[in-house]
Design a protein around this motif. Sequence first.
Motif, PDB file in Angstrom:
ATOM      1  N   PRO A  99       0.833  -1.213   0.000  1.00  0.00           N
ATOM      2  CA  PRO A  99       0.000   0.000   0.000  1.00  0.00           C
ATOM      3  C   PRO A  99       0.866   1.260   0.000  1.00  0.00           C
ATOM      4  O   PRO A  99       2.041   1.235   0.376  1.00  0.00           O
ATOM      5  CB  PRO A  99      -0.795  -0.117   1.309  1.00  0.00           C
ATOM      6  CG  PRO A  99      -0.709  -1.554   1.687  1.00  0.00           C
ATOM      7  CD  PRO A  99       0.609  -2.046   1.175  1.00  0.00           C
ATOM      8  N   ALA A 100       0.273   2.365  -0.420  1.00  0.00           N
ATOM      9  CA  ALA A 100       0.991   3.639  -0.434  1.00  0.00           C
ATOM     10  C   ALA A 100       1.378   4.054   0.975  1.00  0.00           C
ATOM     11  O   ALA A 100       0.618   3.871   1.928  1.00  0.00           O
ATOM     12  CB  ALA A 100       0.127   4.715  -1.078  1.00  0.00           C
ATOM     13  N   MET A 101       2.582   4.601   1.105  1.00  0.00           N
ATOM     14  CA  MET A 101       3.075   5.070   2.395  1.00  0.00           C
ATOM     15  C   MET A 101       2.977   6.583   2.538  1.00  0.00           C
ATOM     16  O   MET A 101       3.263   7.129   3.594  1.00  0.00           O
ATOM     17  CB  MET A 101       4.529   4.624   2.589  1.00  0.00           C
ATOM     18  CG  MET A 101       4.703   3.119   2.668  1.00  0.00           C
ATOM     19  SD  MET A 101       6.446   2.679   2.885  1.00  0.00           S
ATOM     20  CE  MET A 101       6.308   0.897   3.122  1.00  0.00           C
ATOM     21  N   PHE A 102       2.631   7.251   1.455  1.00  0.00           N
ATOM     22  CA  PHE A 102       2.451   8.703   1.500  1.00  0.00           C
ATOM     23  C   PHE A 102       1.528   9.094   0.345  1.00  0.00           C
ATOM     24  O   PHE A 102       1.286   8.312  -0.573  1.00  0.00           O
ATOM     25  CB  PHE A 102       3.791   9.446   1.401  1.00  0.00           C
ATOM     26  CG  PHE A 102       4.544   9.213   0.113  1.00  0.00           C
ATOM     27  CD1 PHE A 102       4.398  10.069  -0.969  1.00  0.00           C
ATOM     28  CD2 PHE A 102       5.409   8.137  -0.020  1.00  0.00           C
ATOM     29  CE1 PHE A 102       5.091   9.857  -2.156  1.00  0.00           C
ATOM     30  CE2 PHE A 102       6.111   7.914  -1.199  1.00  0.00           C
ATOM     31  CZ  PHE A 102       5.943   8.777  -2.272  1.00  0.00           C
ATOM     32  N   ASP A 103       1.035  10.316   0.395  1.00  0.00           N
ATOM     33  CA  ASP A 103       0.135  10.823  -0.637  1.00  0.00           C
ATOM     34  C   ASP A 103       0.967  11.323  -1.808  1.00  0.00           C
ATOM     35  O   ASP A 103       1.633  12.356  -1.721  1.00  0.00           O
ATOM     36  CB  ASP A 103      -0.718  11.952  -0.066  1.00  0.00           C
ATOM     37  CG  ASP A 103      -1.684  12.527  -1.098  1.00  0.00           C
ATOM     38  OD1 ASP A 103      -1.766  11.964  -2.216  1.00  0.00           O
ATOM     39  OD2 ASP A 103      -2.346  13.538  -0.782  1.00  0.00           O
ATOM     40  N   ALA A 104       0.945  10.567  -2.907  1.00  0.00           N
ATOM     41  CA  ALA A 104       1.730  10.923  -4.092  1.00  0.00           C
ATOM     42  C   ALA A 104       0.887  11.609  -5.162  1.00  0.00           C
ATOM     43  O   ALA A 104       1.381  11.890  -6.253  1.00  0.00           O
ATOM     44  CB  ALA A 104       2.369   9.662  -4.682  1.00  0.00           C
ATOM     45  N   SER A 105      -0.354  11.897  -4.854  1.00  0.00           N
ATOM     46  CA  SER A 105      -1.271  12.403  -5.884  1.00  0.00           C
ATOM     47  C   SER A 105      -0.913  13.799  -6.368  1.00  0.00           C
ATOM     48  O   SER A 105      -1.295  14.194  -7.469  1.00  0.00           O
ATOM     49  CB  SER A 105      -2.702  12.404  -5.340  1.00  0.00           C
ATOM     50  OG  SER A 105      -2.827  13.293  -4.229  1.00  0.00           O
ATOM     51  N   ARG A 106      -0.167  14.549  -5.557  1.00  0.00           N
ATOM     52  CA  ARG A 106       0.137  15.935  -5.923  1.00  0.00           C
ATOM     53  C   ARG A 106       1.488  16.078  -6.620  1.00  0.00           C
ATOM     54  O   ARG A 106       1.917  17.194  -6.909  1.00  0.00           O
ATOM     55  CB  ARG A 106       0.098  16.820  -4.672  1.00  0.00           C
ATOM     56  CG  ARG A 106      -1.297  16.907  -4.045  1.00  0.00           C
ATOM     57  CD  ARG A 106      -1.323  17.873  -2.864  1.00  0.00           C
ATOM     58  NE  ARG A 106      -0.497  17.402  -1.759  1.00  0.00           N
ATOM     59  CZ  ARG A 106       0.507  18.099  -1.229  1.00  0.00           C
ATOM     60  NH1 ARG A 106       0.819  19.284  -1.719  1.00  0.00           N
ATOM     61  NH2 ARG A 106       1.205  17.607  -0.218  1.00  0.00           N
ATOM     62  N   HIS A 107       2.152  14.958  -6.903  1.00  0.00           N
ATOM     63  CA  HIS A 107       3.482  15.022  -7.503  1.00  0.00           C
ATOM     64  C   HIS A 107       3.530  14.329  -8.863  1.00  0.00           C
ATOM     65  O   HIS A 107       2.689  13.486  -9.188  1.00  0.00           O
ATOM     66  CB  HIS A 107       4.515  14.394  -6.566  1.00  0.00           C
ATOM     67  CG  HIS A 107       4.943  15.311  -5.463  1.00  0.00           C
ATOM     68  ND1 HIS A 107       4.127  15.638  -4.409  1.00  0.00           N
ATOM     69  CD2 HIS A 107       6.123  15.980  -5.252  1.00  0.00           C
ATOM     70  CE1 HIS A 107       4.764  16.460  -3.597  1.00  0.00           C
ATOM     71  NE2 HIS A 107       5.975  16.677  -4.083  1.00  0.00           N
ATOM     72  N   VAL A 108       4.552  14.674  -9.610  1.00  0.00           N
ATOM     73  CA  VAL A 108       4.820  14.042 -10.900  1.00  0.00           C
ATOM     74  C   VAL A 108       6.313  13.733 -10.959  1.00  0.00           C
ATOM     75  O   VAL A 108       7.137  14.480 -10.425  1.00  0.00           O
ATOM     76  CB  VAL A 108       4.402  14.969 -12.067  1.00  0.00           C
ATOM     77  CG1 VAL A 108       5.200  16.280 -12.044  1.00  0.00           C
ATOM     78  CG2 VAL A 108       4.572  14.259 -13.411  1.00  0.00           C
ATOM     79  N   ALA A 109       6.666  12.593 -11.588  1.00  0.00           N
ATOM     80  CA  ALA A 109       8.075  12.199 -11.750  1.00  0.00           C
ATOM     81  C   ALA A 109       8.484  12.385 -13.200  1.00  0.00           C
ATOM     82  O   ALA A 109       7.757  11.977 -14.121  1.00  0.00           O
ATOM     83  CB  ALA A 109       8.280  10.753 -11.320  1.00  0.00           C
ATOM     84  N   GLY A 133      10.144   7.124   3.474  1.00  0.00           N
ATOM     85  CA  GLY A 133      10.737   8.192   4.267  1.00  0.00           C
ATOM     86  C   GLY A 133      10.792   9.505   3.509  1.00  0.00           C
ATOM     87  O   GLY A 133      10.390  10.554   4.032  1.00  0.00           O
ATOM     88  N   ILE A 134      11.322   9.477   2.277  1.00  0.00           N
ATOM     89  CA  ILE A 134      11.379  10.692   1.459  1.00  0.00           C
ATOM     90  C   ILE A 134       9.955  11.173   1.147  1.00  0.00           C
ATOM     91  O   ILE A 134       9.664  12.376   1.172  1.00  0.00           O
ATOM     92  CB  ILE A 134      12.156  10.434   0.161  1.00  0.00           C
ATOM     93  CG1 ILE A 134      13.650  10.215   0.461  1.00  0.00           C
ATOM     94  CG2 ILE A 134      11.971  11.585  -0.822  1.00  0.00           C
ATOM     95  CD1 ILE A 134      14.365  11.432   0.991  1.00  0.00           C
ATOM     96  N   GLY A 135       9.059  10.228   0.866  1.00  0.00           N
ATOM     97  CA  GLY A 135       7.693  10.608   0.532  1.00  0.00           C
ATOM     98  C   GLY A 135       6.991  11.315   1.667  1.00  0.00           C
ATOM     99  O   GLY A 135       6.398  12.388   1.495  1.00  0.00           O
ATOM    100  N   LYS A 136       7.063  10.723   2.876  1.00  0.00           N
ATOM    101  CA  LYS A 136       6.370  11.293   4.036  1.00  0.00           C
ATOM    102  C   LYS A 136       7.084  12.537   4.552  1.00  0.00           C
ATOM    103  O   LYS A 136       6.446  13.530   4.918  1.00  0.00           O
ATOM    104  CB  LYS A 136       6.267  10.230   5.144  1.00  0.00           C
ATOM    105  CG  LYS A 136       5.659  10.715   6.448  1.00  0.00           C
ATOM    106  CD  LYS A 136       4.215  11.185   6.279  1.00  0.00           C
ATOM    107  CE  LYS A 136       3.276  10.040   5.945  1.00  0.00           C
ATOM    108  NZ  LYS A 136       1.857  10.493   5.958  1.00  0.00           N
ATOM    109  N   GLY A 137       8.406  12.490   4.592  1.00  0.00           N
ATOM    110  CA  GLY A 137       9.160  13.556   5.232  1.00  0.00           C
ATOM    111  C   GLY A 137       9.518  14.715   4.330  1.00  0.00           C
ATOM    112  O   GLY A 137       9.982  15.757   4.819  1.00  0.00           O
ATOM    113  N   TRP A 138       9.313  14.554   3.016  1.00  0.00           N
ATOM    114  CA  TRP A 138       9.712  15.630   2.100  1.00  0.00           C
ATOM    115  C   TRP A 138       8.645  15.930   1.050  1.00  0.00           C
ATOM    116  O   TRP A 138       8.137  17.059   0.972  1.00  0.00           O
ATOM    117  CB  TRP A 138      11.030  15.269   1.423  1.00  0.00           C
ATOM    118  CG  TRP A 138      11.663  16.442   0.741  1.00  0.00           C
ATOM    119  CD1 TRP A 138      11.647  16.738  -0.591  1.00  0.00           C
ATOM    120  CD2 TRP A 138      12.368  17.499   1.381  1.00  0.00           C
ATOM    121  NE1 TRP A 138      12.304  17.917  -0.832  1.00  0.00           N
ATOM    122  CE2 TRP A 138      12.761  18.397   0.364  1.00  0.00           C
ATOM    123  CE3 TRP A 138      12.712  17.771   2.703  1.00  0.00           C
ATOM    124  CZ2 TRP A 138      13.487  19.563   0.633  1.00  0.00           C
ATOM    125  CZ3 TRP A 138      13.430  18.926   2.981  1.00  0.00           C
ATOM    126  CH2 TRP A 138      13.807  19.804   1.958  1.00  0.00           C
TER     127      TRP A 138
END
Length: 678
Positions: free
Chosen positions: A410-420, A470-475
Amino acid sequence: MDPHQWLEDVAGDDALDWVRERNALTVVEYGSSDDFVSLRDDLLAIYDADDRIPVVRARGERLYNFWRDGEHPRGLWRRTTLDEYRKSSPLWETVLDLDALCEAEGENWVWHGADVLRPDHRRALISLSRGGADADVTREFDLETLSFVDDGFFRPESKGGLSWIDDDTVFLVAADGPEAVNLAGYGRRVRQWRRGTPIESAEVVFEGPADNNGYGIYPGRDHAEGFERDLLVHYLDSRDTALYVRAIGELGFTKVEAPDSASKDVHGQWLTIELREPWTVGAVTYPAGALLVARFDEWLSGDRRTLEMVFEPTETTSLVGVTYTRSHLVLNVLDDVKNALVVLTHGGGGWSRRPLEGVPEFGTIAVSAVDGDESDGLWLSVNDYLTPPSLLLGSADAVAPAPEVLKSQPAMFDASRHVAEQHFVVSLDGTRVPYFLVRPKDAPFDGSTPTLLYGYGGFEIPLLPGYSGGIGKGWLEKGGAYVVANIRGGSEYGPRWHQAALRQNRHRAYEDFAAVARDLVTSGLTSPAHLGMMGGSNGGLLAGNMLTQYPEMFGAIVIRVPLLDMQRYHTLLAGASWMAEYGDPDDPADWEFIQGFSPYHLFDAGREYPPTLIMTSTRDDRVHPGHARKFMAKMLEAGKDVRYYENIEGGHGGAADNSQAARMDALYLTFLWRHLAG
């Protein structure tokens, strides 16, 4: 004389008092606030989450996994079956509870792995480290009674290992005395040890020279049916190796004729040679980065006619991995740092190739054999910066069904607002350098986005897209951008990418990184006040050079488990093994260029530097903590804006368990966010 050299006394009372004083100040400033505590707790919940994908290794009918969580901070070694593993909540059998062992023995054991006896899988050789250091002990364990074997094989603490030969015999490598180690502190002798005999009586079957500075010697038995033999890899430095073989029952080893600079492997009837430099065999010259295959027995006899090139690199492609199964070779190929899997099969007309069908097109793909030479099964792990990992079970066989998705995290952070995105920039010498950018979709491009730039650039290690809770949640979740620079020194484009930044050309890695930093500012995404960077180990050397050579480009810098004093690095712990990468400081010609990337010597007390956090581990017996300590002392003495934190455990990874990892990560992320987000 270096006035700070006393800080190289790793466990000295004065040095540790100094460390504790620095730690306390950093904790007061960054490690006690509400935002730190909240982030630390969030990260620990991620690192301990029950719905992480358990990574398994097949041993006979069972799948083994090592697992840490909140109830088991030191970890459980456990096992299950494939049928159980397919379930959402598998039933696991505990093999060894490391927390219970630590409590019973009054030790701070850290798991280093296990070698399971083949073919019956009844016993294991378990390696355990005190506090996470590279040096460890090995103890024999019974996988039927689930207990350590009384009077079983035991290797005292050192850098080395035990590996099975048969039920009653092991290979022993131990750095157990001055005469038994090479210049880098690794064991240089391989001994054959018979059960029930004193360890001192174990017979030496291979010995490397005392002046060797490699990573050590790694022997083992090849159990491929019909091709049983003993193989031995001797590291000559941090890259070059010699491969040796002996038939079952023989005492001495025979060197396999192939370039030392090449990576060599044996599987069944095949020898593979992955070239780092061009190599001429007969009338044919094969390029660096090529993969060659030959029939092993014929090669040993001197017959070169079966040698065939099965992979040839291009300007944009390189080989990042080779996986053997029972009947196939699976190549993991990078094309502009994007994965593709190719299956090679040998038939009457030589080697044929086809893509591995059914593999997701997105993200980074890691592939490994389920059980080596026993089947064609493959584990496939797929993820990217914004997509959590999935684990697939597939096969290299052409008629096998599409890979089956076994686990999805499952997702560990909200990635909906980002693009790679992937971008390219031109470095100082005109070289095209790629980098990955993960940014908010609505980034204003007015220079205000807090941006964390990460890099490594050494030892042929490629940086591929990967999911980080960690990077997802903390940054990212806070609105930051995250960037990974694929600078020279890695292997994103094969051996040439690594060799372009070796020794006197090390500056190219730093020029590449600076070019990426400038591009992020030029694009309008960020500005120097909002741009930070982090690197660890060789990446810590990178961070030190960004600080001392390009301080005006960054608003904050984090330096983790670093090399910094490049005049003494080769005298500290494993440092001598890296001279092929950096050069020999005792050679005046080498020191002339090494001092140009030695942050300890480039530091200028009169220059302005951005806020800096230096982090290391007391138990790091690979990169000496003295590097970090002395650099901190020099910056502090000059009145610079610098903090320091040294974890008393952790080894080169910096943390011995998930709680320590959460604390260390929350500390550097809190530091960066405060300085870069304003």
